[in-house]
Scaffold this motif. Sequence first.
Motif, PDB file in Angstrom:
ATOM      1  N   ILE A  31       0.840  -1.206   0.000  1.00 46.84           N
ATOM      2  CA  ILE A  31       0.000   0.000   0.000  1.00 46.84           C
ATOM      3  C   ILE A  31       0.872   1.252   0.000  1.00 46.84           C
ATOM      4  O   ILE A  31       0.616   2.212  -0.744  1.00 46.84           O
ATOM      5  N   LEU A  32       1.916   1.248   0.817  1.00 50.79           N
ATOM      6  CA  LEU A  32       2.787   2.421   0.902  1.00 50.79           C
ATOM      7  C   LEU A  32       3.487   2.705  -0.424  1.00 50.79           C
ATOM      8  O   LEU A  32       3.743   3.869  -0.752  1.00 50.79           O
ATOM      9  N   GLN A  33       3.800   1.667  -1.189  1.00 47.69           N
ATOM     10  CA  GLN A  33       4.442   1.902  -2.477  1.00 47.69           C
ATOM     11  C   GLN A  33       3.534   2.691  -3.414  1.00 47.69           C
ATOM     12  O   GLN A  33       4.003   3.548  -4.168  1.00 47.69           O
ATOM     13  N   PHE A  34       2.237   2.423  -3.348  1.00 49.55           N
ATOM     14  CA  PHE A  34       1.312   3.133  -4.230  1.00 49.55           C
ATOM     15  C   PHE A  34       1.086   4.570  -3.781  1.00 49.55           C
ATOM     16  O   PHE A  34       0.921   5.466  -4.613  1.00 49.55           O
ATOM     17  N   VAL A  35       1.059   4.817  -2.474  1.00 49.13           N
ATOM     18  CA  VAL A  35       0.758   6.167  -1.986  1.00 49.13           C
ATOM     19  C   VAL A  35       2.023   6.991  -1.747  1.00 49.13           C
ATOM     20  O   VAL A  35       1.937   8.132  -1.320  1.00 49.13           O
ATOM     21  N   SER A  36       3.193   6.418  -2.031  1.00 53.78           N
ATOM     22  CA  SER A  36       4.457   7.119  -1.791  1.00 53.78           C
ATOM     23  C   SER A  36       5.134   7.583  -3.071  1.00 53.78           C
ATOM     24  O   SER A  36       6.266   8.054  -3.039  1.00 53.78           O
ATOM     25  N   GLY A  37       4.474   7.429  -4.214  1.00 51.84           N
ATOM     26  CA  GLY A  37       5.055   7.897  -5.454  1.00 51.84           C
ATOM     27  C   GLY A  37       6.043   6.945  -6.075  1.00 51.84           C
ATOM     28  O   GLY A  37       6.863   7.369  -6.897  1.00 51.84           O
ATOM     29  N   ILE A  38       6.007   5.669  -5.699  1.00 51.85           N
ATOM     30  CA  ILE A  38       6.893   4.693  -6.322  1.00 51.85           C
ATOM     31  C   ILE A  38       6.397   4.357  -7.724  1.00 51.85           C
ATOM     32  O   ILE A  38       7.155   4.327  -8.688  1.00 51.85           O
ATOM     33  N   PHE A  39       5.100   4.086  -7.836  1.00 48.34           N
ATOM     34  CA  PHE A  39       4.506   3.709  -9.112  1.00 48.34           C
ATOM     35  C   PHE A  39       3.738   4.845  -9.775  1.00 48.34           C
ATOM     36  O   PHE A  39       3.498   4.803 -10.976  1.00 48.34           O
ATOM     37  N   ILE A  40       3.332   5.846  -8.997  1.00 47.90           N
ATOM     38  CA  ILE A  40       2.483   6.919  -9.519  1.00 47.90           C
ATOM     39  C   ILE A  40       3.168   8.262  -9.286  1.00 47.90           C
ATOM     40  O   ILE A  40       3.329   8.698  -8.143  1.00 47.90           O
ATOM     41  N   VAL A  41       3.616   8.877 -10.349  1.00 44.91           N
ATOM     42  CA  VAL A  41       4.227  10.204 -10.300  1.00 44.91           C
ATOM     43  C   VAL A  41       3.635  11.017 -11.439  1.00 44.91           C
ATOM     44  O   VAL A  41       3.559  10.532 -12.571  1.00 44.91           O
ATOM     45  N   PRO A  42       3.187  12.255 -11.223  1.00 43.83           N
ATOM     46  CA  PRO A  42       3.278  13.009  -9.962  1.00 43.83           C
ATOM     47  C   PRO A  42       2.267  12.543  -8.926  1.00 43.83           C
ATOM     48  O   PRO A  42       1.239  11.950  -9.253  1.00 43.83           O
ATOM     49  N   LEU A  43       2.579  12.848  -7.684  1.00 44.25           N
ATOM     50  CA  LEU A  43       1.684  12.475  -6.591  1.00 44.25           C
ATOM     51  C   LEU A  43       0.347  13.195  -6.661  1.00 44.25           C
ATOM     52  O   LEU A  43      -0.627  12.749  -6.052  1.00 44.25           O
ATOM     53  N   SER A  44       0.295  14.292  -7.381  1.00 40.33           N
ATOM     54  CA  SER A  44      -0.961  15.030  -7.504  1.00 40.33           C
ATOM     55  C   SER A  44      -2.034  14.204  -8.193  1.00 40.33           C
ATOM     56  O   SER A  44      -3.218  14.537  -8.123  1.00 40.33           O
ATOM     57  N   ALA A  45      -1.622  13.093  -8.853  1.00 44.11           N
ATOM     58  CA  ALA A  45      -2.600  12.209  -9.475  1.00 44.11           C
ATOM     59  C   ALA A  45      -3.374  11.412  -8.435  1.00 44.11           C
ATOM     60  O   ALA A  45      -4.421  10.842  -8.747  1.00 44.11           O
ATOM     61  N   LEU A  46      -2.866  11.378  -7.217  1.00 41.93           N
ATOM     62  CA  LEU A  46      -3.546  10.664  -6.136  1.00 41.93           C
ATOM     63  C   LEU A  46      -4.502  11.600  -5.404  1.00 41.93           C
ATOM     64  O   LEU A  46      -4.262  12.812  -5.332  1.00 41.93           O
ATOM     65  N   PRO A  47      -5.572  11.057  -4.823  1.00 39.75           N
ATOM     66  CA  PRO A  47      -6.444  11.890  -3.978  1.00 39.75           C
ATOM     67  C   PRO A  47      -5.657  12.494  -2.818  1.00 39.75           C
ATOM     68  O   PRO A  47      -4.697  11.897  -2.313  1.00 39.75           O
ATOM     69  N   GLU A  48      -6.039  13.676  -2.389  1.00 37.62           N
ATOM     70  CA  GLU A  48      -5.334  14.392  -1.333  1.00 37.62           C
ATOM     71  C   GLU A  48      -5.166  13.577  -0.049  1.00 37.62           C
ATOM     72  O   GLU A  48      -4.069  13.580   0.543  1.00 37.62           O
ATOM     73  N   PRO A  49      -6.199  12.859   0.424  1.00 39.13           N
ATOM     74  CA  PRO A  49      -6.014  12.060   1.655  1.00 39.13           C
ATOM     75  C   PRO A  49      -4.921  11.002   1.515  1.00 39.13           C
ATOM     76  O   PRO A  49      -4.178  10.751   2.470  1.00 39.13           O
ATOM     77  N   LEU A  50      -4.803  10.387   0.332  1.00 40.21           N
ATOM     78  CA  LEU A  50      -3.765   9.381   0.125  1.00 40.21           C
ATOM     79  C   LEU A  50      -2.385  10.029   0.087  1.00 40.21           C
ATOM     80  O   LEU A  50      -1.407   9.446   0.583  1.00 40.21           O
ATOM     81  N   GLN A  51      -2.293  11.225  -0.482  1.00 39.37           N
ATOM     82  CA  GLN A  51      -1.020  11.938  -0.473  1.00 39.37           C
ATOM     83  C   GLN A  51      -0.576  12.243   0.950  1.00 39.37           C
ATOM     84  O   GLN A  51       0.599  12.066   1.305  1.00 39.37           O
ATOM     85  N   GLN A  52      -1.501  12.698   1.767  1.00 40.31           N
ATOM     86  CA  GLN A  52      -1.176  13.024   3.155  1.00 40.31           C
ATOM     87  C   GLN A  52      -0.807  11.774   3.944  1.00 40.31           C
ATOM     88  O   GLN A  52       0.100  11.803   4.784  1.00 40.31           O
ATOM     89  N   PHE A  53      -1.487  10.666   3.657  1.00 38.75           N
ATOM     90  CA  PHE A  53      -1.173   9.407   4.338  1.00 38.75           C
ATOM     91  C   PHE A  53       0.234   8.941   3.984  1.00 38.75           C
ATOM     92  O   PHE A  53       1.018   8.555   4.851  1.00 38.75           O
ATOM     93  N   GLY A  54       0.574   8.972   2.694  1.00 37.76           N
ATOM     94  CA  GLY A  54       1.899   8.541   2.274  1.00 37.76           C
ATOM     95  C   GLY A  54       3.008   9.425   2.820  1.00 37.76           C
ATOM     96  O   GLY A  54       4.110   8.946   3.101  1.00 37.76           O
ATOM     97  N   ALA A  55       2.714  10.728   3.005  1.00 41.62           N
ATOM     98  CA  ALA A  55       3.728  11.659   3.497  1.00 41.62           C
ATOM     99  C   ALA A  55       4.107  11.420   4.950  1.00 41.62           C
ATOM    100  O   ALA A  55       5.115  11.955   5.424  1.00 41.62           O
ATOM    101  N   VAL A  56       3.323  10.613   5.648  1.00 50.77           N
ATOM    102  CA  VAL A  56       3.626  10.318   7.051  1.00 50.77           C
ATOM    103  C   VAL A  56       4.806   9.352   7.153  1.00 50.77           C
ATOM    104  O   VAL A  56       5.579   9.406   8.107  1.00 50.77           O
ATOM    105  N   PHE A  57       4.990   8.500   6.161  1.00 52.72           N
ATOM    106  CA  PHE A  57       5.940   7.394   6.255  1.00 52.72           C
ATOM    107  C   PHE A  57       7.222   7.676   5.473  1.00 52.72           C
ATOM    108  O   PHE A  57       7.245   8.506   4.558  1.00 52.72           O
ATOM    109  N   PRO A  58       8.298   6.959   5.805  1.00 50.77           N
ATOM    110  CA  PRO A  58       9.605   7.289   5.216  1.00 50.77           C
ATOM    111  C   PRO A  58       9.749   6.945   3.743  1.00 50.77           C
ATOM    112  O   PRO A  58      10.582   7.542   3.061  1.00 50.77           O
ATOM    113  N   LEU A  59       8.984   5.994   3.228  1.00 48.06           N
ATOM    114  CA  LEU A  59       9.188   5.545   1.854  1.00 48.06           C
ATOM    115  C   LEU A  59       9.009   6.679   0.851  1.00 48.06           C
ATOM    116  O   LEU A  59       9.776   6.807  -0.111  1.00 48.06           O
ATOM    117  N   LYS A  60       8.007   7.520   1.077  1.00 49.68           N
ATOM    118  CA  LYS A  60       7.751   8.638   0.173  1.00 49.68           C
ATOM    119  C   LYS A  60       8.955   9.576   0.121  1.00 49.68           C
ATOM    120  O   LYS A  60       9.352  10.061  -0.937  1.00 49.68           O
TER     121      LYS A  60
END
Length: 282
Positions: free
Chosen positions: A197-226
């Motif tokens: 899950i973190l790989q998808f919300v951390s910009g590993i597979f999806i760039v730019p992150l703006s393509a993700l919904p805002e809540p998912l961007q904020q969730f991914g920004a909490v963790f180190p992978l992003k």
Amino acid sequence: MTTATTPREPSVASLREPSVASLCAARAGVELRQFFRERTAMVFTFAFPVVLLVLLGSIFDRQIAGLGIPASQLLVAGMIAAGVGSTCFVNLATSITSDREDGTLKRLRGVPMPPVAYFVGKVVLVLVTAAAEVVIVLAVGVGFYDLPLPSDATRWATFTWVFLLGVIGCALLGTAISSIPRSVRAAAPIVNLPFLILQFVSGIFIVPLSALPEPLQQFGAVFPLKWMAQGFRSVFLPDSAASLEAAGTWEHGRIALVLTAWCLGGLALCLTTFRWQGRKDG
């Protein structure tokens, strides 16, 4: 006529207990030998991010509009972070769970070896395997996707501190989460699902992150992978690619702050949750 010889008494040096450093080095050697002898696990560890990179790179081979760089180069930088995270978080958590289940931790706890030697051995293992993972992914990126290697020493310095902080933070989190699974079988879904899950919300597979919904961007920004992925992109991509990030800049200061915070938080979790025995052992 032969002359009897009296046995020599052992010297003080030979009776001296081995130092903590020598015990740590010995344990690190054991961990490395065990890893490289498990051929199947070793091949899977190194091949997984490479296979993903080749598959996704063959799909997303278009040029990024306005930047003149292929999407595959963004994937290479992201897969470096994913490879480090997988090696240090997923594999380490599974390895420690296995050591706990088969009684290795319990036996080590009963021998005159300082506990720090076990953890140093694991840290050396993930440092070596993560570094090898990075070399392999970079080789594929350079060979197949024309990823330019930076010639600026500053960029390599950035790579070094992002890599070290990422390895330490993910290793500590992997050590902490290893106390949750009751068995090795349970460890795989418990560890792999959140990492996927973190790989998808951390910009590993999806760039730019703006393509993700805002809540998912904020969730991914909490963790180190992003932040690891963003740091590695800042090393291997031109500065114009920073416009793809959520803030429009590389945010090196924030990357360092978040990764350091996770190192400290992971250490606190390890100190409070790590168990030498399985739940069934009491």
